[in-house]
Design a protein around this motif. Sequence first.
Motif, PDB file in Angstrom:
ATOM      1  N   GLY A   1       0.961  -1.058  -0.047  1.00 46.62           N
ATOM      2  CA  GLY A   1      -0.007   0.142  -0.143  1.00 46.62           C
ATOM      3  C   GLY A   1       0.798   1.265   0.029  1.00 46.62           C
ATOM      4  O   GLY A   1       0.361   2.216   0.067  1.00 46.62           O
ATOM      5  N   ASP A   2       2.053   1.324  -0.326  1.00 44.83           N
ATOM      6  CA  ASP A   2       3.072   2.386  -0.234  1.00 44.83           C
ATOM      7  C   ASP A   2       2.716   3.403  -1.366  1.00 44.83           C
ATOM      8  O   ASP A   2       3.127   4.504  -1.420  1.00 44.83           O
ATOM      9  CB  ASP A   2       4.314   1.818  -0.324  1.00 44.83           C
ATOM     10  CG  ASP A   2       4.818   1.314   0.928  1.00 44.83           C
ATOM     11  OD1 ASP A   2       4.064   1.053   2.074  1.00 44.83           O
ATOM     12  OD2 ASP A   2       6.100   0.901   0.961  1.00 44.83           O
ATOM     13  N   TYR A   3       2.095   2.969  -2.398  1.00 49.97           N
ATOM     14  CA  TYR A   3       1.787   3.761  -3.474  1.00 49.97           C
ATOM     15  C   TYR A   3       0.449   4.575  -3.305  1.00 49.97           C
ATOM     16  O   TYR A   3       0.332   5.615  -3.457  1.00 49.97           O
ATOM     17  CB  TYR A   3       1.943   2.923  -4.850  1.00 49.97           C
ATOM     18  CG  TYR A   3       3.328   2.683  -5.221  1.00 49.97           C
ATOM     19  CD1 TYR A   3       4.049   3.867  -5.643  1.00 49.97           C
ATOM     20  CD2 TYR A   3       3.744   1.495  -5.648  1.00 49.97           C
ATOM     21  CE1 TYR A   3       5.646   3.597  -5.873  1.00 49.97           C
ATOM     22  CE2 TYR A   3       5.139   1.290  -6.147  1.00 49.97           C
ATOM     23  CZ  TYR A   3       6.080   2.247  -6.135  1.00 49.97           C
ATOM     24  OH  TYR A   3       7.053   2.144  -6.548  1.00 49.97           O
ATOM     25  N   ASP A   4      -0.713   3.594  -3.219  1.00 48.31           N
ATOM     26  CA  ASP A   4      -2.015   4.298  -3.097  1.00 48.31           C
ATOM     27  C   ASP A   4      -2.612   4.184  -2.074  1.00 48.31           C
ATOM     28  O   ASP A   4      -3.512   4.660  -1.680  1.00 48.31           O
ATOM     29  CB  ASP A   4      -2.837   3.329  -4.140  1.00 48.31           C
ATOM     30  CG  ASP A   4      -2.953   2.084  -3.904  1.00 48.31           C
ATOM     31  OD1 ASP A   4      -2.164   1.739  -2.899  1.00 48.31           O
ATOM     32  OD2 ASP A   4      -3.761   1.204  -4.384  1.00 48.31           O
ATOM     33  N   GLY A   5      -1.838   4.108  -0.857  1.00 46.73           N
ATOM     34  CA  GLY A   5      -2.428   4.116   0.558  1.00 46.73           C
ATOM     35  C   GLY A   5      -3.281   2.955   1.017  1.00 46.73           C
ATOM     36  O   GLY A   5      -3.922   3.010   2.042  1.00 46.73           O
ATOM     37  N   VAL A   6      -3.523   2.014   0.007  1.00 43.80           N
ATOM     38  CA  VAL A   6      -4.311   0.935   0.401  1.00 43.80           C
ATOM     39  C   VAL A   6      -3.697  -0.289   0.342  1.00 43.80           C
ATOM     40  O   VAL A   6      -2.923  -0.837  -0.680  1.00 43.80           O
ATOM     41  CB  VAL A   6      -5.475   0.557  -0.735  1.00 43.80           C
ATOM     42  CG1 VAL A   6      -6.465  -0.286  -0.586  1.00 43.80           C
ATOM     43  CG2 VAL A   6      -6.101   2.118  -1.120  1.00 43.80           C
ATOM     44  N   ALA A   7      -3.438  -0.663   1.686  1.00 45.59           N
ATOM     45  CA  ALA A   7      -2.582  -2.061   1.748  1.00 45.59           C
ATOM     46  C   ALA A   7      -3.592  -3.205   1.504  1.00 45.59           C
ATOM     47  O   ALA A   7      -4.647  -3.317   1.710  1.00 45.59           O
ATOM     48  CB  ALA A   7      -2.275  -2.118   3.404  1.00 45.59           C
ATOM     49  N   LYS A   8      -2.993  -4.220   0.647  1.00 47.94           N
ATOM     50  CA  LYS A   8      -3.818  -5.322   0.004  1.00 47.94           C
ATOM     51  C   LYS A   8      -3.942  -6.307   1.015  1.00 47.94           C
ATOM     52  O   LYS A   8      -3.784  -7.546   0.738  1.00 47.94           O
ATOM     53  CB  LYS A   8      -3.036  -5.668  -1.356  1.00 47.94           C
ATOM     54  CG  LYS A   8      -2.765  -4.722  -2.311  1.00 47.94           C
ATOM     55  CD  LYS A   8      -3.982  -3.858  -2.625  1.00 47.94           C
ATOM     56  CE  LYS A   8      -3.635  -2.554  -3.499  1.00 47.94           C
ATOM     57  NZ  LYS A   8      -2.904  -1.571  -3.099  1.00 47.94           N
ATOM     58  N   THR A   9      -4.677  -6.009   2.308  1.00 50.06           N
ATOM     59  CA  THR A   9      -4.706  -7.006   3.339  1.00 50.06           C
ATOM     60  C   THR A   9      -5.942  -7.856   3.164  1.00 50.06           C
ATOM     61  O   THR A   9      -6.667  -7.885   2.168  1.00 50.06           O
ATOM     62  CB  THR A   9      -5.262  -6.397   4.436  1.00 50.06           C
ATOM     63  OG1 THR A   9      -6.476  -5.835   4.367  1.00 50.06           O
ATOM     64  CG2 THR A   9      -4.118  -5.125   4.914  1.00 50.06           C
ATOM     65  N   PRO A  10      -5.941  -9.122   3.753  1.00 49.42           N
ATOM     66  CA  PRO A  10      -6.936 -10.092   3.450  1.00 49.42           C
ATOM     67  C   PRO A  10      -8.629  -9.535   3.519  1.00 49.42           C
ATOM     68  O   PRO A  10      -9.301  -9.848   2.854  1.00 49.42           O
ATOM     69  CB  PRO A  10      -6.853 -11.109   4.551  1.00 49.42           C
ATOM     70  CG  PRO A  10      -5.448 -11.329   4.613  1.00 49.42           C
ATOM     71  CD  PRO A  10      -4.959  -9.873   4.643  1.00 49.42           C
ATOM     72  N   GLU A  11      -8.396  -8.688   4.456  1.00 43.26           N
ATOM     73  CA  GLU A  11      -9.658  -7.865   4.731  1.00 43.26           C
ATOM     74  C   GLU A  11     -10.272  -6.822   3.632  1.00 43.26           C
ATOM     75  O   GLU A  11     -11.336  -7.010   3.284  1.00 43.26           O
ATOM     76  CB  GLU A  11      -9.752  -6.949   6.125  1.00 43.26           C
ATOM     77  CG  GLU A  11      -9.551  -7.629   7.244  1.00 43.26           C
ATOM     78  CD  GLU A  11      -8.212  -8.297   7.468  1.00 43.26           C
ATOM     79  OE1 GLU A  11      -7.137  -7.935   6.970  1.00 43.26           O
ATOM     80  OE2 GLU A  11      -8.180  -9.217   8.360  1.00 43.26           O
ATOM     81  N   TRP A  12      -9.426  -6.379   2.927  1.00 42.80           N
ATOM     82  CA  TRP A  12      -9.549  -5.541   1.807  1.00 42.80           C
ATOM     83  C   TRP A  12      -9.993  -6.609   0.700  1.00 42.80           C
ATOM     84  O   TRP A  12     -11.085  -6.335  -0.035  1.00 42.80           O
ATOM     85  CB  TRP A  12      -8.284  -4.908   1.401  1.00 42.80           C
ATOM     86  CG  TRP A  12      -8.166  -4.286  -0.085  1.00 42.80           C
ATOM     87  CD1 TRP A  12      -8.664  -3.222  -0.433  1.00 42.80           C
ATOM     88  CD2 TRP A  12      -7.707  -5.108  -1.028  1.00 42.80           C
ATOM     89  NE1 TRP A  12      -8.535  -2.968  -1.960  1.00 42.80           N
ATOM     90  CE2 TRP A  12      -7.669  -4.250  -2.344  1.00 42.80           C
ATOM     91  CE3 TRP A  12      -6.852  -6.379  -1.251  1.00 42.80           C
ATOM     92  CZ2 TRP A  12      -7.376  -4.690  -3.580  1.00 42.80           C
ATOM     93  CZ3 TRP A  12      -6.795  -6.689  -2.852  1.00 42.80           C
ATOM     94  CH2 TRP A  12      -6.697  -5.800  -3.722  1.00 42.80           C
ATOM     95  N   ALA A  13      -9.342  -7.690   0.614  1.00 41.03           N
ATOM     96  CA  ALA A  13      -9.767  -8.673  -0.576  1.00 41.03           C
ATOM     97  C   ALA A  13     -11.224  -9.091  -0.335  1.00 41.03           C
ATOM     98  O   ALA A  13     -11.921  -9.244  -1.213  1.00 41.03           O
ATOM     99  CB  ALA A  13      -8.716  -9.652  -0.758  1.00 41.03           C
ATOM    100  N   GLU A  14     -11.301  -9.605   1.123  1.00 43.03           N
ATOM    101  CA  GLU A  14     -12.852 -10.177   1.515  1.00 43.03           C
ATOM    102  C   GLU A  14     -13.727  -9.224   0.792  1.00 43.03           C
ATOM    103  O   GLU A  14     -14.649  -9.749   0.601  1.00 43.03           O
ATOM    104  CB  GLU A  14     -12.615 -10.344   2.561  1.00 43.03           C
ATOM    105  CG  GLU A  14     -14.128 -10.902   3.337  1.00 43.03           C
ATOM    106  CD  GLU A  14     -14.158 -11.131   4.964  1.00 43.03           C
ATOM    107  OE1 GLU A  14     -13.323 -11.184   5.572  1.00 43.03           O
ATOM    108  OE2 GLU A  14     -15.487 -11.346   5.215  1.00 43.03           O
ATOM    109  N   ALA A  15     -13.821  -7.967   1.316  1.00 37.43           N
ATOM    110  CA  ALA A  15     -14.641  -7.132   0.561  1.00 37.43           C
ATOM    111  C   ALA A  15     -14.940  -7.122  -0.867  1.00 37.43           C
ATOM    112  O   ALA A  15     -16.155  -6.908  -1.320  1.00 37.43           O
ATOM    113  CB  ALA A  15     -14.640  -5.691   0.879  1.00 37.43           C
TER     114      ALA A  15
END
Length: 870
Positions: A330-344
């Motif tokens: 997430g260093d570029y767009d501020g969004v870490a690609k966490t499992p929670e992010w993916a779950e949604a």
Amino acid sequence: MKGGCGPEAKSRRENERSATMTELKNNFGPDEGQLEAVRAKLMNKHVDEEIEYCTCCQNGCFDMCLLKCHKKDGVLTAIETDNIVHPNVAREDAYFDEEEFRKGMFQHRACTRGRGWRKDVYSPNRIKYPMLRVGPKGSRKFKRISWDEALNMIAEKYVETREKYGPMSVYCDGLMGGSTDYIGQFMPGGALAIWGVDSYEPHDLADTYQFGRPLTMDAATFDGGTEAMTLFDSKAIVLWGFDVYLNYPEFAYYFNLARDKGIPLIYIDPRYTWTAHLADQWIPIRPSTDAAMLEAMAYVIITEGLENKEFIEKNVDIEGFERWKKIVLGDYDGVAKTPEWAEAICGVPAETIAAIARLCADGPVYMRMVWAATRILGGEDPARLDNYLRILTGNLGRNGCIGTGMDFGVQKHFPVPDMNFYGERFDKIEEHCVIEGEIWHRAILEHKRYEDGEISLADYKRIVGCPQNETAPNIKMIWQTVNPRNMIPNYYDSSARMKAVQMTPFVAYSAYTWATTMTWYSDLVLPLAHQFFEGGGGDNFVLQGYSFNTAFSPAAGNYFIGMGKVIDPPGECRSRLWILKEVAERIQIPGDPDGACVADYYCPEIKGVKWEDLDGVLEDMARKNFEAWREKDEIKPLDPPTWEEFRKEPYFIRPIEGDYWVCLRDECEGKKPFQTESGKIEIISRFVEEHDYHDVAYKTKCLGQGFMEPIGHYKQVEVSPLSALVNKHPLYMITPHAFYRQHFCQDENPWFRDEYRMDVWISAADAAKRGIKDGDMVLAHNGVGQCLLPAYVTSRLTPGIACMIFGRNYDPSHLKTEIMPEGIDRAGSCNFLIPSEDYSHRRGILLCAGMIDITNVEGKGFSIECEGVE
Ligand SMILES: Nc1nc2c(c(=O)[nH]1)N[C@H]1C(S)=C(S)[C@@H](COP(=O)(O)OP(=O)(O)OC[C@H]3O[C@@H](n4cnc5c(=O)[nH]c(N)nc54)[C@H](O)[C@@H]3O)O[C@H]1N2
Ligand SMILES: Nc1nc2c(c(=O)[nH]1)N[C@H]1C(S)=C(S)[C@@H](COP(=O)(O)OP(=O)(O)OC[C@H]3O[C@@H](n4cnc5c(=O)[nH]c(N)nc54)[C@H](O)[C@@H]3O)O[C@H]1N2
Ligand code: SF4
Ligand SMILES: [Mo]
């Protein structure tokens, strides 16, 4: 598995078998008299039969399964399959030991479809004579003409069209990229070829950018493959949309063996499929979101320090790798690609994503996505992420891992006899890749716009994927003989394809059944011999004439099968090779110093051979080549059979010495460089980053107006269950392949028609919302197409999705509408429901997804026959 296949094991087997018979008799079996009567009947059924071997090598699974064909009085009476390696055992795996398996000594058994050809070949709809259209296109009115008339007509039209419109005016489809115009390849100016492969173009692109070559394509030439034995060395099998039990039935057997050995199988698919049913865990996923799940897996692996550092250091272009890590974190767009992010996004629970990530990190794991999950807009993203994960975990180039999209086997262990009937001057071949494969129709439709001055020549080339330095296509004739694709219903945007076919001045098409939609819209229809049984000495998708079919299969590369003609075709059906040869004989090469005709270059060894003599001539060539092969130094020690022995049992298999073949092993072990710009595996493609690939070809591909980033990451694409399109047409449609069909082939086979319903799948929740009950007549529709068919209400599909199994010929009802001017479809010809738009993220692939809605029309006067609707 129980050990041994020596004499001891044999007597043990016999004891076991007789013990089984006693149990059967005592408990459930028929009495002795009944058994004898049945046995006698069966035995008599097959007396005096002749046996011929051939292979099934159906387009797509290419498993090269052995077909042992029985015939009597020239008619196929039975098909058995491989019984050569472990004769007369039902469960081969119960008898052979792991050592034999690792050496590739196992059977190549045909699946239900392979055996089903026996019925298919006698379809009442077989086309038996050359037929010329006499009514309007689509009216299905034809008259019989002679072969001479038909062949002369093709040759004349071919020459005339090229003279008038130039060499890029005849379209013959391409066989996995390239050209099947074997005539134009020998003419000045060469032939129109295509780039792109319908089945797996996104994987081809991804592999080319990461590893420097398209692995699946290379597997076809035997370099990209991995052998089935690799499954035994895996700790786990993780598959994205790779429905092996349906798509690669022969291969499924090895998955069973692996599972028997305790290797877990995890299957990720929005549908509960055959493979899901047999897996240890099924993970339903929202279609088109696999890249998000994979990115989150990478997040877990990177943040927990589980990456395979040694593999990465040795093989990967580190600069690009470090940049990718930053994207994931997430260093570029501020969004870490966490499992929670993916779950949604993908609907898979975060803890499941993390658990699978950890499992894959502890390799070797056999993990791969095959290919439907990538036949979407931006399909190169899931394909690249799939590669990234295998790179991150080092699940590549070693035992226990997979190389290509589906694991084609390789003929690597010994050479096979040659069957080359091409002339010495074959180097004359000239191809020009001037269209993305499956947008040939746009090349026709857009050319009209160019002619009318609506677009420039440069724009026209960009739209069709033609490099600016090539001559633009200007298609005025379609001739399909080598690879007779069912060009109207087989790809998305079927209505536009129909229009393009109707606009083309001359269309010659070869087929074996009138059920094939494309026959109705053609000017000239040529009757084909059946691809496996009736050819001029064996004729299948890849090989023509008598052939030595090598292991093109996902099994092992240590065998080949000789394939000859089994039965005579009906009427005046002819093989593709014969048709090509005849046309090639009729076309002179302008300006050739020797005054040669095309056949002098294309097929000098069979030039002038009559149809009646072709089998004999080809077989004679096969014998000579076989005998030369037997004398090779590397073959002699393998104790090859004589030609006479081989003709009786045309199957050559030998144990593999040493290790089995794994794709990319040489590269990963540093024995040869990767064919990328940097010589390493590239996460970020240096080529894509540094070059403009829009108007020029890179490794034959030219993206035209298409857009592609140098790095793969999850993007929400225009057509997806998460896009705004759901407000208009709420269901995202998937269109997988059919178990009982091979695309359109065997659609009419009555043995299989009993086994499944032609319907559209809808989840129980979506059906309830619409008041639809299982079996109700529904209209599946959107702005571009309409299909009338029964609903299959099921919990095997996640809500928000519809599923129409691909491969139905168009069946027009009497009900004509503005968007279906030839009639609403009533067969489930799904590609009428998938529109074409100028999406920048469409690759040289088909769009397997469309948004639709399903409306209940039960009791409203519609039925599958459309009675009362006129
Ligand atoms: N029986 C049979 N076997 C065949 C063929 C055939 O016609 N019949 N055709 C052959 C050919 S030419 C080819 S190219 C191959 C095709 O092989 P694939 O591309 O693997 O086959 P499909 O059947 O299209 O799709 C496989 C699965 O992907 C799932 N799927 C769809 N969308 C997604 C998604 O977004 N994510 C995930 N994870 N899964 C998704 C579908 O539900 C389906 O179960 O099969 C070959 N084998
Ligand atoms: N919506 C959607 N569309 C798809 C797909 C999808 O998953 N979803 N899958 C795509 C894929 S991967 C593929 S490979 C294509 C397949 O699409 P096609 O290649 O068009 O399908 P086939 O049925 O293999 O071949 C077409 C016709 O050619 C004839 N034919 C082919 N070979 C021979 C032969 O050797 N001898 C004789 N006598 N006749 C022959 C048969 O009449 C057959 O009906 O469809 C693509 N279209
Ligand atoms: S697995 Fe494929 S090649 Fe083998 S018999 Fe079945 S359809 Fe034919
Ligand atoms: Mo395919």
